[in-house]
Design a protein around this motif. Structure first.
Motif, PDB file in Angstrom:
ATOM      1  N   ASN A  44       0.810  -1.218   0.000  1.00 17.84           N
ATOM      2  CA  ASN A  44       0.000   0.000   0.000  1.00 17.84           C
ATOM      3  C   ASN A  44       0.846   1.271   0.000  1.00 17.84           C
ATOM      4  O   ASN A  44       0.430   2.293  -0.554  1.00 17.84           O
ATOM      5  CB  ASN A  44      -0.931   0.009   1.211  1.00 17.84           C
ATOM      6  CG  ASN A  44      -2.112  -0.934   1.035  1.00 17.84           C
ATOM      7  OD1 ASN A  44      -2.268  -1.546  -0.026  1.00 17.84           O
ATOM      8  ND2 ASN A  44      -2.924  -1.070   2.050  1.00 17.84           N
ATOM      9  N   ASP A  45       2.024   1.224   0.611  1.00 16.33           N
ATOM     10  CA  ASP A  45       2.884   2.402   0.621  1.00 16.33           C
ATOM     11  C   ASP A  45       3.727   2.513  -0.639  1.00 16.33           C
ATOM     12  O   ASP A  45       4.496   3.466  -0.803  1.00 16.33           O
ATOM     13  CB  ASP A  45       3.773   2.406   1.869  1.00 16.33           C
ATOM     14  CG  ASP A  45       4.718   1.205   1.942  1.00 16.33           C
ATOM     15  OD1 ASP A  45       4.764   0.402   0.975  1.00 16.33           O
ATOM     16  OD2 ASP A  45       5.392   1.052   2.972  1.00 16.33           O
ATOM     17  N   GLY A  46       3.597   1.541  -1.532  1.00 22.27           N
ATOM     18  CA  GLY A  46       4.301   1.579  -2.804  1.00 22.27           C
ATOM     19  C   GLY A  46       5.768   1.233  -2.742  1.00 22.27           C
ATOM     20  O   GLY A  46       6.468   1.321  -3.753  1.00 22.27           O
ATOM     21  N   ALA A  47       6.254   0.802  -1.585  1.00 20.07           N
ATOM     22  CA  ALA A  47       7.683   0.552  -1.440  1.00 20.07           C
ATOM     23  C   ALA A  47       8.118  -0.788  -1.994  1.00 20.07           C
ATOM     24  O   ALA A  47       9.219  -0.916  -2.530  1.00 20.07           O
ATOM     25  CB  ALA A  47       8.082   0.653   0.031  1.00 20.07           C
ATOM     26  N   LEU A  48       7.262  -1.811  -1.873  1.00 19.62           N
ATOM     27  CA  LEU A  48       7.651  -3.176  -2.231  1.00 19.62           C
ATOM     28  C   LEU A  48       6.772  -3.727  -3.344  1.00 19.62           C
ATOM     29  O   LEU A  48       5.564  -3.476  -3.394  1.00 19.62           O
ATOM     30  CB  LEU A  48       7.561  -4.104  -1.017  1.00 19.62           C
ATOM     31  CG  LEU A  48       8.419  -3.760   0.198  1.00 19.62           C
ATOM     32  CD1 LEU A  48       8.155  -4.758   1.318  1.00 19.62           C
ATOM     33  CD2 LEU A  48       9.898  -3.731  -0.165  1.00 19.62           C
ATOM     34  N   ILE A  49       7.385  -4.516  -4.192  1.00 22.18           N
ATOM     35  CA  ILE A  49       6.666  -5.285  -5.213  1.00 22.18           C
ATOM     36  C   ILE A  49       6.945  -6.755  -4.952  1.00 22.18           C
ATOM     37  O   ILE A  49       8.085  -7.140  -4.662  1.00 22.18           O
ATOM     38  CB  ILE A  49       7.143  -4.928  -6.633  1.00 22.18           C
ATOM     39  CG1 ILE A  49       6.978  -3.437  -6.922  1.00 22.18           C
ATOM     40  CG2 ILE A  49       6.386  -5.748  -7.681  1.00 22.18           C
ATOM     41  CD1 ILE A  49       7.690  -2.988  -8.189  1.00 22.18           C
ATOM     42  N   ALA A  50       5.924  -7.569  -5.045  1.00 25.22           N
ATOM     43  CA  ALA A  50       6.089  -9.018  -4.984  1.00 25.22           C
ATOM     44  C   ALA A  50       5.797  -9.580  -6.361  1.00 25.22           C
ATOM     45  O   ALA A  50       4.749  -9.291  -6.950  1.00 25.22           O
ATOM     46  CB  ALA A  50       5.158  -9.639  -3.951  1.00 25.22           C
TER      47      ALA A  50
ATOM     48  N   GLY B 257       7.870 -21.158  -9.245  1.00 29.81           N
ATOM     49  CA  GLY B 257       7.694 -21.346  -7.811  1.00 29.81           C
ATOM     50  C   GLY B 257       8.338 -20.299  -6.934  1.00 29.81           C
ATOM     51  O   GLY B 257       8.205 -20.344  -5.718  1.00 29.81           O
ATOM     52  N   THR B 258       9.043 -19.355  -7.514  1.00 31.32           N
ATOM     53  CA  THR B 258       9.686 -18.318  -6.714  1.00 31.32           C
ATOM     54  C   THR B 258       8.769 -17.115  -6.520  1.00 31.32           C
ATOM     55  O   THR B 258       7.914 -16.831  -7.359  1.00 31.32           O
ATOM     56  CB  THR B 258      10.984 -17.830  -7.368  1.00 31.32           C
ATOM     57  OG1 THR B 258      10.669 -17.251  -8.649  1.00 31.32           O
ATOM     58  CG2 THR B 258      11.973 -18.964  -7.556  1.00 31.32           C
ATOM     59  N   VAL B 259       8.962 -16.408  -5.401  1.00 31.68           N
ATOM     60  CA  VAL B 259       8.341 -15.110  -5.174  1.00 31.68           C
ATOM     61  C   VAL B 259       9.468 -14.155  -4.802  1.00 31.68           C
ATOM     62  O   VAL B 259      10.171 -14.365  -3.809  1.00 31.68           O
ATOM     63  CB  VAL B 259       7.278 -15.148  -4.067  1.00 31.68           C
ATOM     64  CG1 VAL B 259       6.697 -13.753  -3.844  1.00 31.68           C
ATOM     65  CG2 VAL B 259       6.164 -16.126  -4.418  1.00 31.68           C
ATOM     66  N   THR B 260       9.641 -13.129  -5.596  1.00 34.16           N
ATOM     67  CA  THR B 260      10.731 -12.181  -5.404  1.00 34.16           C
ATOM     68  C   THR B 260      10.196 -10.883  -4.831  1.00 34.16           C
ATOM     69  O   THR B 260       9.185 -10.351  -5.309  1.00 34.16           O
ATOM     70  CB  THR B 260      11.436 -11.897  -6.741  1.00 34.16           C
ATOM     71  OG1 THR B 260      11.866 -13.140  -7.317  1.00 34.16           O
ATOM     72  CG2 THR B 260      12.637 -11.004  -6.550  1.00 34.16           C
ATOM     73  N   ILE B 261      10.850 -10.369  -3.782  1.00 37.99           N
ATOM     74  CA  ILE B 261      10.489  -9.094  -3.185  1.00 37.99           C
ATOM     75  C   ILE B 261      11.448  -8.039  -3.719  1.00 37.99           C
ATOM     76  O   ILE B 261      12.672  -8.188  -3.640  1.00 37.99           O
ATOM     77  CB  ILE B 261      10.574  -9.146  -1.646  1.00 37.99           C
ATOM     78  CG1 ILE B 261       9.714 -10.302  -1.112  1.00 37.99           C
ATOM     79  CG2 ILE B 261      10.127  -7.821  -1.047  1.00 37.99           C
ATOM     80  CD1 ILE B 261       8.238 -10.199  -1.429  1.00 37.99           C
ATOM     81  N   ILE B 262      10.888  -6.952  -4.257  1.00 39.49           N
ATOM     82  CA  ILE B 262      11.672  -5.942  -4.960  1.00 39.49           C
ATOM     83  C   ILE B 262      11.451  -4.578  -4.318  1.00 39.49           C
ATOM     84  O   ILE B 262      10.318  -4.205  -4.002  1.00 39.49           O
ATOM     85  CB  ILE B 262      11.257  -5.893  -6.446  1.00 39.49           C
ATOM     86  CG1 ILE B 262      11.591  -7.238  -7.120  1.00 39.49           C
ATOM     87  CG2 ILE B 262      11.915  -4.737  -7.182  1.00 39.49           C
ATOM     88  CD1 ILE B 262      10.748  -7.538  -8.318  1.00 39.49           C
ATOM     89  N   ASP B 263      12.538  -3.851  -4.115  1.00 42.91           N
ATOM     90  CA  ASP B 263      12.470  -2.460  -3.683  1.00 42.91           C
ATOM     91  C   ASP B 263      12.147  -1.625  -4.915  1.00 42.91           C
ATOM     92  O   ASP B 263      12.970  -1.502  -5.823  1.00 42.91           O
ATOM     93  CB  ASP B 263      13.816  -2.052  -3.075  1.00 42.91           C
ATOM     94  CG  ASP B 263      13.812  -0.631  -2.525  1.00 42.91           C
ATOM     95  OD1 ASP B 263      13.247   0.270  -3.183  1.00 42.91           O
ATOM     96  OD2 ASP B 263      14.384  -0.419  -1.438  1.00 42.91           O
ATOM     97  N   ARG B 264      10.949  -1.032  -4.940  1.00 43.47           N
ATOM     98  CA  ARG B 264      10.510  -0.364  -6.164  1.00 43.47           C
ATOM     99  C   ARG B 264      11.359   0.860  -6.484  1.00 43.47           C
ATOM    100  O   ARG B 264      11.699   1.094  -7.649  1.00 43.47           O
ATOM    101  CB  ARG B 264       9.038   0.044  -6.048  1.00 43.47           C
ATOM    102  CG  ARG B 264       8.499   0.712  -7.314  1.00 43.47           C
ATOM    103  CD  ARG B 264       7.002   0.888  -7.272  1.00 43.47           C
ATOM    104  NE  ARG B 264       6.590   1.921  -6.350  1.00 43.47           N
ATOM    105  CZ  ARG B 264       6.364   3.198  -6.695  1.00 43.47           C
ATOM    106  NH1 ARG B 264       6.542   3.584  -7.945  1.00 43.47           N
ATOM    107  NH2 ARG B 264       5.955   4.076  -5.802  1.00 43.47           N
ATOM    108  N   LYS B 265      11.661   1.671  -5.502  1.00 43.60           N
ATOM    109  CA  LYS B 265      12.414   2.899  -5.766  1.00 43.60           C
ATOM    110  C   LYS B 265      13.856   2.601  -6.183  1.00 43.60           C
ATOM    111  O   LYS B 265      14.401   3.233  -7.088  1.00 43.60           O
ATOM    112  CB  LYS B 265      12.400   3.792  -4.529  1.00 43.60           C
ATOM    113  CG  LYS B 265      11.010   4.346  -4.196  1.00 43.60           C
ATOM    114  CD  LYS B 265      10.472   5.239  -5.296  1.00 43.60           C
ATOM    115  CE  LYS B 265       9.148   5.868  -4.903  1.00 43.60           C
ATOM    116  NZ  LYS B 265       8.585   6.723  -5.988  1.00 43.60           N
TER     117      LYS B 265
END
Length: 430
Positions: free
Chosen positions: A245-251, A257-265
C-alpha cells in the motif's frame, strides 16, 4: 515462452463439515491451485479464487473460511472486493459475478466476453469494473447503471488490467507485447510496445506502471508509458504481481515457484521467498505493508514476512521431491521442465492444472476421462503422436489448436522438439 495458465480442473468437490478446522490450521480449502487473492482495505477479509471453479471468503483474524461461492463453471481467475463490502469473481467461463456475503447466488452476473477473463480491476471510487479477456478485449462495466463499453485494440490475449489511482486512465497488458494506456472516459489509448509478452500488471499510487513479463523480468513505466526501469526477478515467467500500500515493495510470483520481493524505488531485488517449490499463482500484501499472502499450486494460502522472507505460522510445507530427478541429464526432460507446473507424467500423481500426460501417444485430443477440456478441442481430429506434439510446439497452441486454454508457447529448436517428443515417449508409456 509465455505462461498464464487458464486450465480448468475437475468440478469442485463439496467441502466436508470439518473444513473450518482444516482451514484454520492451513488456510487450505481449494481443491486445486489458488489462482487469485484479494484483501479488504481493513485487512480483515481475504477473497480467493481457484482452478477448482470456487471462490472462498476468509476471515484473516480467525484464519477460517466464512463462505464458499460456487457459480462459475470453470477456473476463477480473478477476484476483487468492492468498497461497499460486496465481492467480485471472474472466470474462465467468461462471466463476472457480483456477490453479497451470506447469499448463495450472485446479485448480478455480467456477460459479454467471448473467452476466459484473465484479470479484473475495480475503479478507485468503486463505480466501475474493468476486465481483461482472452477474447483480445478489455471491457468497462458500470455498477451504477449497467452501462458497458468494449475497448478494442489488443491483437492477442489480454492478461492484466488496472486503474490509475485518480481513475482517469486504465492500463492493460497482453501477449501481443502491448501495454495500452486508455484515457478515460473516451477510452482512446496510447500503445507502448515491449519486447516480450506481458502476463501481469500493478499500478503504484504515484501512477508508475509495473508489468510482469514472460522472460521473468519487470518492466516499469511512467504514467505516460515512458520506460523508467527494469528488474530481473526470475528465470521463469512472472504470472502475478502485488504492490504494498505504501508503494515501497513489489512481490513478483513466477511459474517456477519463486516469489521475489523488490524495492521499487531502488529497482533492486531484496530477497526471494523459499517455499515448497511449487508454482505460485497469486500474491497480495496486507495493509501493514510487510505481510504477504501467496496462493500456491497445492491449494494453500501462506503468510510471509516480506521484510525477512520468513514464513509466518505453520503453513510452510517441506520441499517436494523433484519429479524429474530420475531423468537427470536427459535433454528432453530439461525441455519438459517448463511443463511440470501443469502436467504430470503418471496418472498416479496428484493432478495439476492440466491433464496428466500418462499414455499420451495414441490418445485422441480431449478424450481423457475426468478432465474438463475446452469445447473447441472436442471437435478436433488430432491424435497425439511425436509428430503432432512437435507441430503443437513448432507453431504454438493458438495456431494448432484454436480455442485451447493452454498457454501460448513455442519451442523454436527442431532438436529440442525432437528431444521432448522422445522423452515423452519414454516417460508417459503405460
Amino acid at each position: 515462452m509465455s505462461f498464464i495458465v487458464r486450465l480448468a480442473l475437475l468440478s469442485f468437490i463439496a467441502l466436508p463439515l470439518a473444513f473450518a478446522q482444516v482451514a484454520r490450521a492451513q488456510l487450505m480449502g481449494h481443491g486445486g491451485p489458488v489462482r487469485a487473492i484479494a484483501v479488504s482495505a481493513d485487512g480483515k477479509i481475504l477473497l480467493s479464487g481457484g482452478f477448482d471453479a470456487a471462490a472462498i471468503r476468509w476471515s484473516l483474524a480467525s484464519e477460517s473460511a466464512e463462505q464458499v461461492f460456487r457459480f462459475h463453471s470453470d477456473a476463477v481467475n480473478a477476484v476483487g472486493l468492492l468498497p461497499d463490502g460486496r465481492m467480485v469473481t471472474a472466470g474462465a467461463d467468461a462471466r463476472i459475478a457480483i456477490w453479497t456475503s451470506g447469499r448463495q447466488q450472485p446479485d448480478r452476473v455480467l456477460e459479454g466476453h467471448q473467452a476466459p477473463i484473465a484479470g479484473i480491476a475495480i475503479s478507485p471510487d468503486g463505480s466501475m469494473i474493468a476486465s481483461a479477456s482472452w477474447d483480445h478485449t478489455v471491457r468497462l462495466w458500470s455498477l451504477r447503471n449497467g452501462w458497458q463499453r468494449v475497448l478494442e485494440g489488443h491483437s492477442q490475449n489480454v492478461n492484466g488490467v488496472g486503474f490509475a489511482r485518480d481513475g482517469r486512465s486504465l492500463v492493460s497488458v497482453g501477449y501481443d507485447l502491448a501495454l495500452r494506456i486508455w484515457h478515460l472516459p473516451d477510452g482512446a489509448p496510447d500503445t507502448i510496445t515491449l519486447p516480450v509478452p506481458l502476463n501481469a500488471l500493478v499500478i503504484a499510487g504515484d501512477g508508475e506502471i509495473i508489468a510482469g513479463a514472460a522472460d521473468g523480468s519487470l518492466r516499469l513505466s511512467s504514467p505516460e508509458g515512458r520506460k523508467v526501469g527494469e528488474v530481473v526477478a526470475s528465470a521463469t515467467p512472472i504470472v502475478a504481481l502485488a504492490i504494498s500500500n505504501d508503494g515501497a515493495l513489489i512481490a513478483a510470483a513466477a511459474v517456477g515457484g519463486t516469489v521475489t520481493i523488490i524495492d521499487r524505488k531502488a529497482r533492486t531485488v531484496l530477497r526471494t521467498l523459499v517455499g515448497p517449490g511449487l508454482p505460485v499463482w497469486s500474491v497480495a500484501f496486507l495493509p501493514d505493508n510487510k505481510t504477504l499472502l501467496t496462493g500456491g499450486a497445492d491449494g494453500k494460502i501462506r503468510r510471509w514476512d516480506a521484510g525477512t522472507g520468513n514464513p509466518i505460522g505453520s503453513n510452510l510445507l517441506g520441499t517436494p521431491a523433484d519429479p524429474l530427478a530420475a531423468y537427470a541429464g536427459d535433454r528432453g526432460a530439461d525441455v519438459f521442465r517448463a511443463c511440470v507446473a501443469c502436467h504430470t507424467l503418471s496418472a498416479t500423481e496428484i493432478q495439476r492444472a492440466g491433464p496428466t500426460l500418462a499414455g499420451l501417444y495414441g490418445r485422441k485430443i480431449a478424450s481423457l476421462p475426468g478432465y474438463r477440456f475446452s469445447d473447441a478441442l472436442k471437435t478436433m481430429d488430432i491424435v497425439w503422436t511425436p509428430q503432432t506434439v512437435a507441430k503443437l510446439f513448432e507453431i504454438g497452441p493458438n495456431a494448432y489448436t484454436p480455442g485451447t486454454k493452454m498457454p501460448e508457447q513455442r519451442i523454436g529448436s527442431a532438436e529440442d522438439r525432437r528431444a521432448l517428443t522422445e522423452f515423452l515417449g519414454r516417460a508417459t508409456a503405460k
